[in-house]
Write a protein that holds these residues in place. Sequence first.
Motif, mmCIF file in Angstrom:
data_model
loop_
_atom_site.group_PDB
_atom_site.id
_atom_site.type_symbol
_atom_site.label_atom_id
_atom_site.label_comp_id
_atom_site.label_asym_id
_atom_site.label_seq_id
_atom_site.Cartn_x
_atom_site.Cartn_y
_atom_site.Cartn_z
ATOM 1 N N TRP A 170 0.828 -1.211 0.000
ATOM 2 C CA TRP A 170 0.000 0.000 0.000
ATOM 3 C C TRP A 170 0.863 1.263 0.000
ATOM 4 C CZ3 TRP A 170 -4.579 1.392 -1.334
ATOM 5 C CH2 TRP A 170 -5.112 2.599 -0.893
ATOM 6 N N GLY A 171 1.953 1.240 0.750
ATOM 7 C CA GLY A 171 2.854 2.390 0.752
ATOM 8 C C GLY A 171 3.506 2.620 -0.600
ATOM 9 N N LEU A 172 3.906 1.530 -1.278
ATOM 10 C CA LEU A 172 4.484 1.684 -2.623
ATOM 11 C C LEU A 172 3.468 2.296 -3.585
ATOM 12 C CD1 LEU A 172 6.453 -1.686 -2.970
ATOM 13 C CD2 LEU A 172 7.405 0.614 -2.625
ATOM 14 N N TYR A 173 2.209 1.846 -3.479
ATOM 15 C CA TYR A 173 1.176 2.402 -4.362
ATOM 16 C C TYR A 173 0.952 3.882 -4.087
ATOM 17 C CZ TYR A 173 -3.501 3.632 -5.905
ATOM 18 O OH TYR A 173 -4.575 4.287 -6.451
ATOM 19 N N VAL A 174 0.834 4.237 -2.822
ATOM 20 C CA VAL A 174 0.593 5.642 -2.474
ATOM 21 C C VAL A 174 1.781 6.513 -2.889
ATOM 22 C CG1 VAL A 174 0.262 7.241 -0.549
ATOM 23 C CG2 VAL A 174 -1.000 5.087 -0.618
ATOM 24 N N GLY A 175 3.003 6.011 -2.677
ATOM 25 C CA GLY A 175 4.168 6.790 -3.079
ATOM 26 C C GLY A 175 4.238 6.997 -4.580
ATOM 27 N N ALA A 176 3.960 5.934 -5.341
ATOM 28 C CA ALA A 176 3.969 6.076 -6.801
ATOM 29 C C ALA A 176 2.890 7.042 -7.269
ATOM 30 C CB ALA A 176 3.773 4.711 -7.452
ATOM 31 N N ARG A 177 1.705 6.954 -6.662
ATOM 32 C CA ARG A 177 0.633 7.871 -7.049
ATOM 33 C C ARG A 177 0.988 9.311 -6.700
ATOM 34 N NH1 ARG A 177 -3.880 10.078 -4.659
ATOM 35 N NH2 ARG A 177 -5.701 10.352 -6.042
ATOM 36 N N ARG A 178 1.613 9.513 -5.529
ATOM 37 C CA ARG A 178 2.002 10.869 -5.139
ATOM 38 C C ARG A 178 3.035 11.443 -6.108
ATOM 39 N NH1 ARG A 178 4.071 10.007 -0.065
ATOM 40 N NH2 ARG A 178 1.978 10.224 0.833
ATOM 41 N N ARG A 179 4.017 10.598 -6.464
ATOM 42 C CA ARG A 179 5.032 11.085 -7.409
ATOM 43 C C ARG A 179 4.431 11.380 -8.775
ATOM 44 N NH1 ARG A 179 8.090 7.444 -4.263
ATOM 45 N NH2 ARG A 179 7.468 5.666 -5.554
ATOM 46 N N LEU A 180 3.454 10.570 -9.190
ATOM 47 C CA LEU A 180 2.789 10.834 -10.464
ATOM 48 C C LEU A 180 2.041 12.156 -10.431
ATOM 49 C CD1 LEU A 180 1.884 9.966 -13.285
ATOM 50 C CD2 LEU A 180 -0.008 8.711 -12.206
ATOM 51 N N VAL A 181 1.326 12.403 -9.340
ATOM 52 C CA VAL A 181 0.586 13.664 -9.213
ATOM 53 C C VAL A 181 1.552 14.853 -9.213
ATOM 54 C CG1 VAL A 181 -0.862 15.021 -7.664
ATOM 55 C CG2 VAL A 181 -1.366 12.603 -8.051
ATOM 56 N N GLU A 182 2.672 14.712 -8.500
ATOM 57 C CA GLU A 182 3.655 15.802 -8.485
ATOM 58 C C GLU A 182 4.244 16.031 -9.869
ATOM 59 O OE1 GLU A 182 6.518 14.757 -5.591
ATOM 60 O OE2 GLU A 182 5.188 15.109 -3.868
ATOM 61 N N SER A 183 4.494 14.926 -10.596
ATOM 62 C CA SER A 183 5.018 15.067 -11.955
ATOM 63 C C SER A 183 4.016 15.776 -12.863
ATOM 64 C CB SER A 183 5.367 13.688 -12.525
ATOM 65 O OG SER A 183 5.782 13.786 -13.877
ATOM 66 N N LEU A 184 2.740 15.389 -12.747
ATOM 67 C CA LEU A 184 1.711 16.049 -13.556
ATOM 68 C C LEU A 184 1.576 17.520 -13.177
ATOM 69 C CD1 LEU A 184 -1.045 13.269 -13.606
ATOM 70 C CD2 LEU A 184 0.532 13.895 -15.440
ATOM 71 N N ARG A 185 1.700 17.812 -11.869
ATOM 72 C CA ARG A 185 1.607 19.202 -11.441
ATOM 73 C C ARG A 185 2.775 20.024 -12.005
ATOM 74 N NH1 ARG A 185 1.536 18.319 -6.459
ATOM 75 N NH2 ARG A 185 -0.706 18.337 -6.124
ATOM 76 N N GLU A 186 3.967 19.423 -11.973
ATOM 77 C CA GLU A 186 5.126 20.127 -12.527
ATOM 78 C C GLU A 186 4.969 20.347 -14.026
ATOM 79 O OE1 GLU A 186 8.488 17.819 -11.495
ATOM 80 O OE2 GLU A 186 8.442 18.361 -9.350
ATOM 81 N N ARG A 187 4.441 19.337 -14.715
ATOM 82 C CA ARG A 187 4.211 19.509 -16.157
ATOM 83 C C ARG A 187 3.182 20.594 -16.420
ATOM 84 N NH1 ARG A 187 3.001 14.046 -19.224
ATOM 85 N NH2 ARG A 187 2.845 15.613 -20.878
ATOM 86 N N ALA A 188 2.139 20.626 -15.590
ATOM 87 C CA ALA A 188 1.122 21.673 -15.758
ATOM 88 C C ALA A 188 1.724 23.052 -15.510
ATOM 89 C CB ALA A 188 -0.050 21.426 -14.807
ATOM 90 N N ASP A 189 2.575 23.154 -14.485
ATOM 91 C CA ASP A 189 3.238 24.436 -14.227
ATOM 92 C C ASP A 189 4.145 24.820 -15.394
ATOM 93 O OD1 ASP A 189 1.975 24.494 -11.812
ATOM 94 O OD2 ASP A 189 3.692 23.727 -10.673
ATOM 95 N N GLY A 190 4.875 23.815 -15.938
ATOM 96 C CA GLY A 190 5.730 24.109 -17.089
ATOM 97 C C GLY A 190 4.925 24.561 -18.296
ATOM 98 N N LEU A 191 3.800 23.890 -18.553
ATOM 99 C CA LEU A 191 2.949 24.300 -19.673
ATOM 100 C C LEU A 191 2.384 25.701 -19.452
ATOM 101 C CD1 LEU A 191 0.993 20.990 -20.400
ATOM 102 C CD2 LEU A 191 2.804 22.021 -21.774
ATOM 103 N N GLU A 192 2.044 25.998 -18.206
ATOM 104 C CA GLU A 192 1.531 27.339 -17.915
ATOM 105 C C GLU A 192 2.592 28.401 -18.179
ATOM 106 O OE1 GLU A 192 -0.613 29.761 -14.233
ATOM 107 O OE2 GLU A 192 -0.016 27.666 -14.004
ATOM 108 N N ARG A 193 3.842 28.094 -17.784
ATOM 109 C CA ARG A 193 4.921 29.041 -18.067
ATOM 110 C C ARG A 193 5.149 29.182 -19.568
ATOM 111 N NH1 ARG A 193 7.156 26.361 -13.526
ATOM 112 N NH2 ARG A 193 8.334 24.971 -14.894
ATOM 113 N N GLU A 194 5.084 28.058 -20.295
ATOM 114 C CA GLU A 194 5.263 28.128 -21.747
ATOM 115 C C GLU A 194 4.155 28.940 -22.402
ATOM 116 O OE1 GLU A 194 5.605 24.235 -23.321
ATOM 117 O OE2 GLU A 194 7.481 23.779 -22.279
ATOM 118 N N LEU A 195 2.911 28.734 -21.933
ATOM 119 C CA LEU A 195 1.805 29.515 -22.483
ATOM 120 C C LEU A 195 1.981 30.997 -22.191
ATOM 121 C CD1 LEU A 195 -1.266 27.235 -21.671
ATOM 122 C CD2 LEU A 195 -0.214 27.653 -23.901
#
Length: 482
Positions: A170-195
């Motif tokens: 369960w901890g591995l799943y939660v950690g992977a999901r958290r890292r995925l969400v952080e990665s998506l958030r960083e990508r969204a921030d990068g896209l916002e800066r590019e826009l």
Amino acid sequence: MTATGASESVAARGTPGGGPWWWARRRSAVLDVVLAVLSTAECAAEGVPFAHTAGVPVAVGVLLGLVAGPVLLVRRRWPVAVVLVSIAVMPAEMGVLLGVVGLYSLAASDVPRRIIGLLAGMTVAGTVLTTFLSMRQDVVTEPGFHPPVWFVALMALTVGLVLSAPPVLWGLYVGARRRLVESLRERADGLERELSLLAERAEERAEWARNEERTRIAREMHDVVAHRVSLMVVHAAALQAVALKDPEKASRNAALVGDMGRQALTELREMLGVLRTAEGSAVLGSGGSDEPERLAAVASRVSQQAAGGAVAQAAAGGSAGGAEPEGDGPWLSELGELVEQSRAAGMAVEFAVQGAADGDGDGDAGEVAAGGSGGSRYAARVEQTVYRVVQEALTNVHKHAPGARARVRLAHRAGEVAVQVENGPSERGATDAGLPSGGNGLVGMRERVSALGGVFVSGPTEAGGFRVSAVVPLGASAARAV
């Protein structure tokens, strides 16, 4: 050895309503405090039977539980330390909640996988060993119940896996999901800066387009209106000179001055009508999205009005098989009219065309008498540029060399069209017609020709006159035979 979990990285970024110390949120701190209290109570309660079994005072067992239980407070900061403490208290058969929550926190953190696997294996081994010894002791003390050793070992292994595998997975799943969400958030921030950067660049391009259109309109006003006003001044001077001697000629000059004045006012009215809003305020700095298109339309209308449509169609129809010019003028076929206007103002102008009429001549076709450009039809920008060069050059002759003879030569060559306007010295010496000059005429001609990749040269001649030459390439798509 200590490690920082994923929750610490979240806390480092900081969020609205952040909690104290290493907690990202206050509710996370409250949860850890509650878990620590429960773990402390559990360890303290389990310390009592441990004290009886080990033969130590009860206070020692309770004190051990009070020390081990609160370690859950640092599970987000140092998950490795929590797991090590849970492994250390396993022989005392305490810390079940401590071990389960510690394994979950370790698996959900950013600790390397090999360390997670090592500590999880140590936890499973410690749990299996402790459970096996406890169950063997219970079997010995329990009369009438003597299960085989393999059954006790299997039960101990089952207990170890049940207590260790679920929190790790369960901890591995939660950690992977958290890292995925952080990665998506960083990508969204990068896209916002590019826009944002793209929006800034679009605004810069729009501003550049507005400046280009302002420059183009200023050039058109200089080329068209200044030319007409210059001719008006020349005709007015001629009118003053012949008013008493030749009334008929004076009347013709007055009519010409009136016509040119009305045309100049019409062009200025068209220009100012677009450059102002309905309330009369200037819009050059408004930054509207349709401003470049409106400015371009103004420049096109000014050019078209200056062209003289009827004469252009007549010249094109007589020299190009009756085809009418397409798009906005002026065209090379209207150079004859332009020269005639200067002649009407008293200038002696010679106009000659060299080369074939279709633009493929090599200069051996001989010179053709004035009256047209030979009917050649190139791209609109090419013809407009050549026309404006001749127009501005003749205007400069009226301004700075009144009474001088001028010669206009137009040459159609393979892949290019060349024009040259040369005048002799002024009959009035160093004096001129007294017309104001902004000093932008030659600059505007050079800009027009350079924008098409051509060559522009101007300068005085040895005879005391002035020469303007321009060569404009047709390009791969410029030439269009009618």
